[in-house]
Motif scaffolding. Sequence first.
Motif, mmCIF file in Angstrom:
data_model
loop_
_atom_site.group_PDB
_atom_site.id
_atom_site.type_symbol
_atom_site.label_atom_id
_atom_site.label_comp_id
_atom_site.label_asym_id
_atom_site.label_seq_id
_atom_site.Cartn_x
_atom_site.Cartn_y
_atom_site.Cartn_z
ATOM 1 N N ASP A 1 49.112 90.469 -54.470
ATOM 2 C CA ASP A 1 50.208 91.301 -54.984
ATOM 3 C C ASP A 1 50.007 91.685 -56.449
ATOM 4 O OD1 ASP A 1 51.528 91.285 -52.625
ATOM 5 O OD2 ASP A 1 53.234 90.069 -53.274
ATOM 6 N N TYR A 2 49.404 90.792 -57.226
ATOM 7 C CA TYR A 2 49.344 91.013 -58.669
ATOM 8 C C TYR A 2 48.045 91.634 -59.142
ATOM 9 C CZ TYR A 2 53.138 87.601 -58.214
ATOM 10 O OH TYR A 2 54.280 86.953 -57.824
ATOM 11 N N ALA B 1 56.342 87.192 -47.455
ATOM 12 C CA ALA B 1 56.821 87.455 -46.097
ATOM 13 C C ALA B 1 55.735 87.134 -45.080
ATOM 14 C CB ALA B 1 57.240 88.919 -45.969
ATOM 15 N N HIS B 2 54.721 86.391 -45.514
ATOM 16 C CA HIS B 2 53.547 86.189 -44.657
ATOM 17 C C HIS B 2 53.699 85.041 -43.668
ATOM 18 C CE1 HIS B 2 49.257 84.464 -44.336
ATOM 19 N NE2 HIS B 2 49.371 85.416 -43.445
ATOM 20 N N LEU C 1 40.875 88.131 -59.900
ATOM 21 C CA LEU C 1 40.944 86.816 -59.264
ATOM 22 C C LEU C 1 42.368 86.261 -59.347
ATOM 23 C CD1 LEU C 1 38.877 85.222 -57.735
ATOM 24 C CD2 LEU C 1 38.304 83.976 -59.810
ATOM 25 N N VAL C 2 43.281 86.955 -58.722
ATOM 26 C CA VAL C 2 44.695 86.564 -58.732
ATOM 27 C C VAL C 2 45.288 86.809 -57.347
ATOM 28 C CG1 VAL C 2 45.027 87.041 -61.201
ATOM 29 C CG2 VAL C 2 45.365 88.870 -59.531
ATOM 30 N N GLU C 3 46.567 86.504 -57.198
ATOM 31 C CA GLU C 3 47.277 86.782 -55.960
ATOM 32 C C GLU C 3 47.121 88.268 -55.617
ATOM 33 O OE1 GLU C 3 48.259 85.196 -58.684
ATOM 34 O OE2 GLU C 3 50.035 83.973 -58.353
ATOM 35 N N SER D 1 49.769 95.477 -42.403
ATOM 36 C CA SER D 1 50.779 95.098 -43.410
ATOM 37 C C SER D 1 51.928 94.376 -42.713
ATOM 38 C CB SER D 1 51.287 96.330 -44.168
ATOM 39 O OG SER D 1 52.069 97.155 -43.337
ATOM 40 N N PHE E 1 42.923 88.485 -47.754
ATOM 41 C CA PHE E 1 43.566 88.546 -49.069
ATOM 42 C C PHE E 1 42.564 88.684 -50.216
ATOM 43 C CE2 PHE E 1 46.235 86.004 -46.208
ATOM 44 C CZ PHE E 1 47.387 86.777 -46.197
ATOM 45 N N PHE F 1 44.375 82.001 -50.935
ATOM 46 C CA PHE F 1 43.574 82.253 -52.136
ATOM 47 C C PHE F 1 43.220 80.937 -52.827
ATOM 48 C CE2 PHE F 1 44.204 83.099 -56.830
ATOM 49 C CZ PHE F 1 42.967 83.679 -57.069
ATOM 50 N N LEU G 1 50.646 90.851 -41.906
ATOM 51 C CA LEU G 1 50.438 90.013 -43.090
ATOM 52 C C LEU G 1 51.702 89.852 -43.931
ATOM 53 C CD1 LEU G 1 46.963 91.463 -44.115
ATOM 54 C CD2 LEU G 1 47.398 89.219 -43.092
ATOM 55 N N GLY G 2 52.721 90.628 -43.635
ATOM 56 C CA GLY G 2 53.960 90.527 -44.415
ATOM 57 C C GLY G 2 53.808 91.060 -45.826
ATOM 58 N N MET G 3 52.977 92.091 -45.970
ATOM 59 C CA MET G 3 52.781 92.675 -47.299
ATOM 60 C C MET G 3 53.484 94.023 -47.382
ATOM 61 S SD MET G 3 49.601 91.217 -48.915
ATOM 62 C CE MET G 3 48.019 91.452 -48.223
ATOM 63 N N ARG H 1 57.352 85.780 -38.695
ATOM 64 C CA ARG H 1 55.901 85.914 -38.519
ATOM 65 C C ARG H 1 55.261 84.608 -38.055
ATOM 66 N NH1 ARG H 1 57.102 89.562 -42.166
ATOM 67 N NH2 ARG H 1 56.378 91.680 -41.752
#
Lengths: 428, 312
Positions: free
Chosen positions: A321-322, B135-136, A317-319, A199, A273, B119, A202-204, B174
């Motif tokens: 985060d969502y 933030a990636h 099939l989205v970002e 995390s 992702f 994506f 990846l900045g998540m 990053r």
Amino acid sequence: MTEKNSWIIKGGRLIDPVRGIDEIRDIGIMDGFVADVAEVPSSAQTIMAEGLIVAPGLIDMHVHLRQPGKTAAETIATGTFAAAAGGFTSILPMPNTSPVADTPASIEYIRAHALREGVVKVLPVGAMTKGSEGKEMAGIGGLKKAGVVALSDDGKCVQNHEIMRHLVEYSKSFNLPILDHCEDEILMSGGVMHDGYWSVILGMRGITSAVEEMMVARDVILARMAGWKIHIQHISARESIELVRNARRRGIMISAEATPHHIALTDECVKNFDTNYKMNPPLRSEDDRQAIIAALKDGTISVIASDHAPHTETEKLVEFDYAPFGIVGLETAVSICLTELYHKGYLTLSELISKWTKGPAEVLGLDIGTLNEGMPADITIIDTETEFVIDKERFLSKSRNTPFHGCKVKGRPVATIVNGIFVHNLMS
Amino acid sequence: MEQRWTRKDLLSLEDLSDWEINLILDTAQEFKKVSQRKVKKVPALRGKTVVNFFIEPSTRTRISFELAEQRLSADIINVSASSSSISKGETLLDTAKNIEALQVDLIVMRHSAAGAPNFIASRVKSGVINAGDGAHSHPTQALLDLFTIREKKGKIKGLNVSIIGDILHSRVARSDLWGLLSLGANVTLAGPATLVPREFAKIDRVKVCHNMREAVEGADVINLLRIQHERQRAGFFPSINEYSNVFGLSKETMKYVKPDALIMHPGPINRGVELDSSIADGSQSVILEQVTNGLAVRMAVLFLVAGCLKND
């Protein structure tokens, strides 16, 4: 006794952990029940099971059937088809449908559909608070009468410890175990994956292991106080497992389940992702994964459950985060666990089958998951040796959200028998 | 043998090898000269269409990309979140597919969700350039930082670079990190422990510290990151005032800074918060040169990526 309803399963290796059996033994079936082979008429049909494992019908304690509310992703009928294909003869649907299954009427609805359209046994779980909002107790006595086998607010977690304390005590009056989705909602703070090295890279937003650990610790305390059962759903972190191990040593009525994806995968998988690696609790570190395997071996984790969570392709099939949390699992669970746990030498077949039979039976306090004479003939036949590649397009589930598509695995259920009737059959 | 650029997308510096980064920097060197001419335009992208697809608001990066595209003679369309159908419930993928259906060559994409450009890039034929995702990653920012360091210091290998501030939420940190490591620098990440995850220390040649003096002493480059007020509200530190007292680059801390160290900042700066106002304007500051170099670097990236699209 009509002959067409009589069967003999011949030459298979019977593994029945409840009775401590692991030997070559024939099984008789008459009119849907397990029968003494000697009593089965000689004209009965024979199923040759040499080289195969014959086990009590497997039980998946944690699935989502999405009906009512989200039937584009799954229905009670399709969920049971997927279960049958996956080797499960009984499944426990979680009550987080829309509306939430928190009344006797909603439980009767589930049972009616399961009976009419389903092919495996559906053992309903009722919500423990109204609307699973964690505020007011649901009508637990009424739910019990309607036929629930356990209580859960799965997907959510009662945050108020006083309310939870009463819930554990009250459910004891009805012999209903609580299945708890352990999540501290404030610590969760919008996280989408395990809080750890990946995390950070990846900045998540991370979901720290403490999100689970806090509530597992709370549950250990409340189970001790009430002297009653709390079953920790989809345990994922080394630290929470340590709490459960310690509590069980002290005789506290805590049990835990692990999912095939937490057994097979880690947070590193998220790096591309792909939202089919997004679930809650999240895939954790390799260290956590090893802790889960060790806890399956020493019995700290007594149940494997799929947390089958269907979502449509559009939803997933989205970002990252969502995307919604969750993946399907009924049709891959047995193959993944045979590959990861049995063939890699971590668990014996008896230990593995126990996680879907003896483990659930003990948590639920029900006389199921074994093949005593006179019991319903719920049987799963497993081929442990055939290798194949998982193909999501062949799923009977309405949804395809799996991270295991294209994975080479070894072993699968080849027949599922419910009340003496084949509901899945790959044998000749 | 000359190594050629072969990627249709630029998503993250983590994916790139050192020669690819150097190729971009060398190309940027040439494009920097274009902006110093009387006629600041070349026909390199004439006939190409670029969509600036900004799902998260941005002024600086968008202006820099737009100008870079104009100087390369590309045709440009700007799509923002409010003007797109995403506000009407269309999925990101459907919006991107619609853009692709218009035979757009390049999509420059800014999004608040990490991984959104990855994506999309794997699902459209158009080239995708990441202009910042959550933030990636923010590869062009890192490339302009690398360009500035290389231009000023003559090299990157062996330099000690300190990045100070909100590392946890920073795509700049990053991206800088991977670029710097790839080109041989040593990196120190500094700030309060709530904002500097210790997991970074697991990476070779990366140090994590929580003390300003330690962070700046011996550093050849000091990159200060913007601190956002919302982080204080979320409880990561007690107040902006305390942050600036403890983790801001003050005149007093400057005593420990090497006289030839570069002071950098991705902007927009909070004067008196991340750094003292006089330091931002001082002789060691290269903050405005970073902006100038950003244009050259983005021209280089657009040029290279456009050069290997399938329809060519």
